[in-house]
Scaffold this motif. Structure first.
Motif, mmCIF file in Angstrom:
data_model
loop_
_atom_site.group_PDB
_atom_site.id
_atom_site.type_symbol
_atom_site.label_atom_id
_atom_site.label_comp_id
_atom_site.label_asym_id
_atom_site.label_seq_id
_atom_site.Cartn_x
_atom_site.Cartn_y
_atom_site.Cartn_z
ATOM 1 N N PRO A 66 0.815 -1.224 0.000
ATOM 2 C CA PRO A 66 0.000 0.000 0.000
ATOM 3 C C PRO A 66 0.846 1.272 0.000
ATOM 4 N N THR A 67 0.397 2.262 -0.727
ATOM 5 C CA THR A 67 1.084 3.549 -0.816
ATOM 6 C C THR A 67 0.090 4.670 -0.553
ATOM 7 N N TRP A 68 0.625 5.872 -0.387
ATOM 8 C CA TRP A 68 -0.215 7.024 -0.082
ATOM 9 C C TRP A 68 -1.219 7.300 -1.200
ATOM 10 N N ASP A 69 -0.757 7.266 -2.440
ATOM 11 C CA ASP A 69 -1.653 7.609 -3.555
ATOM 12 C C ASP A 69 -2.297 6.392 -4.202
ATOM 13 N N GLY A 70 -1.974 5.208 -3.725
ATOM 14 C CA GLY A 70 -2.594 4.010 -4.271
ATOM 15 C C GLY A 70 -1.888 3.430 -5.478
ATOM 16 N N HIS A 71 -0.868 4.121 -5.998
ATOM 17 C CA HIS A 71 -0.119 3.624 -7.144
ATOM 18 C C HIS A 71 1.026 2.729 -6.664
ATOM 19 N N PRO A 178 -7.631 -3.436 2.625
ATOM 20 C CA PRO A 178 -7.995 -2.019 2.486
ATOM 21 C C PRO A 178 -7.939 -1.248 3.797
ATOM 22 N N ARG A 181 -4.975 1.526 4.467
ATOM 23 C CA ARG A 181 -5.202 2.908 4.036
ATOM 24 C C ARG A 181 -6.488 3.444 4.658
ATOM 25 N N ARG A 183 -9.730 4.134 3.818
ATOM 26 C CA ARG A 183 -10.437 5.275 3.215
ATOM 27 C C ARG A 183 -11.912 5.218 3.575
#
Length: 277
Positions: A66-71, A178, A181, A183
């Motif tokens: 997982p990353t901050w921007d989802g990429h 999920p 992150r 969200r």
């Protein structure tokens, strides 16, 4: 006038005395040579670190992490193989702030220190782990505050100068889901981090060297101003994010080794973290 035998006795006497004098002089010179010099000239004995075990505080980085921007934080392209070339080589397409990584002061400041300029003596430091997992479980936006630090000190003693203070929120168990992150329905991430006042306290009152979190950010997930990054990195200190296995390290007594990348001009990068327990 000398009686018979007097001359021979005097020669033996002075010859013996000369020998003793020369021996005494040589002994004194030797003693001086072996005497330690002034205290400041004697090199200090290196501090010994007793290690019972090693704890890897690093997550394995792959495109699914997982990353901050989802990429994807890293992508690997194979450009040579043993079968065709006799060796394996990959090209990496890597985002600096991916996986278990370090934030250098330059990450948040145009004039801040880049990662290769962080002195190595500031990358091997005492590690203090503050457990807020039970609070984060019911309050994902929880921020580690000054009272958490003072409560830790009440139990474990005052933080050592130059320590890395790590927040253990238990968030690492959500890696691969999920929930990491986390969200909400508005796309806002909700996970714990440090409070800016705690960061200021650790910099000003405890002279800590680094902060560490087991989440994606030093700031809590819903932060809009990234105040902790600005306060902490802006003071010339480093931070660690996505740290693994903090549950396996005692609250006090471990030594942290930060294997930071030495890339000129970088604002941070993936690193290998090792706790010596």
């Amino acid at each position: 006038m000398c009686v018979p035998g007097c001359r021979e006795e005097l020669e033996r006497h002075f010859s013996r005395r000369g020998l003793l004098t020369r021996l005494a002089a040589a002994g004194a010179a030797g003693a001086v040579a072996t005497m330690p010099g002034p205290a400041e000239a004697v090199p200090p004995r290196p501090k010994q670190i007793r290690v019972r075990r090693f704890v890897d505080l690093t997550h394995t980085l792959d495109p699914r992490f997982p990353t901050w921007d989802g990429h994807p934080g890293i992508e690997l392209k194979k450009v040579a193989s043993v079968e065709t070339d006799g060796f394996n080589i990959f090209e990496w397409n890597l985002a600096e702030h991916s996986g278990t990584h370090i934030d250098a002061p330059f990450h948040i400041s145009a004039t801040g220190q880049t990662v290769e300029l962080i002195p190595v003596e500031k990358l091997v430091v005492p590690l203090a782990v503050v457990d807020i997992a039970h609070k984060a479980e019911s309050e994902p936006d929880y921020r580690l505050n000054i009272y958490d630090i003072l409560e830790w000190e009440r139990i474990h003693g005052r933080l050592r100068r130059g320590s890395c203070v790590a927040m253990y929120s238990g968030w690492g168990r959500h890696i691969g889901t999920p929930r990491y992150r986390n969200r909400d329905d508005k796309g806002v991430m909700r996970f714990p981090g440090f409070h800016a006042e705690a960061a200021e306290f650790l910099a000003r009152e405890r002279d800590a060297a680094g902060l560490a979190v087991d989440t994606l950010s030093l700031d809590h997930g819903s932060s809009k101003n990234f105040r902790v990054h600005k306060v902490w990195l802006g003071s010339g200190r480093w931070g660690l994010e996505c740290v693994a296995n903090l549950h396996d390290v005692p609250p006090r007594g471990a030594t942290l080794v930060v294997g930071a990348p030495k890339v000129r001009g970088a604002s941070g990068g993936p690193c290998r973290l090792i706790a010596l327990v």
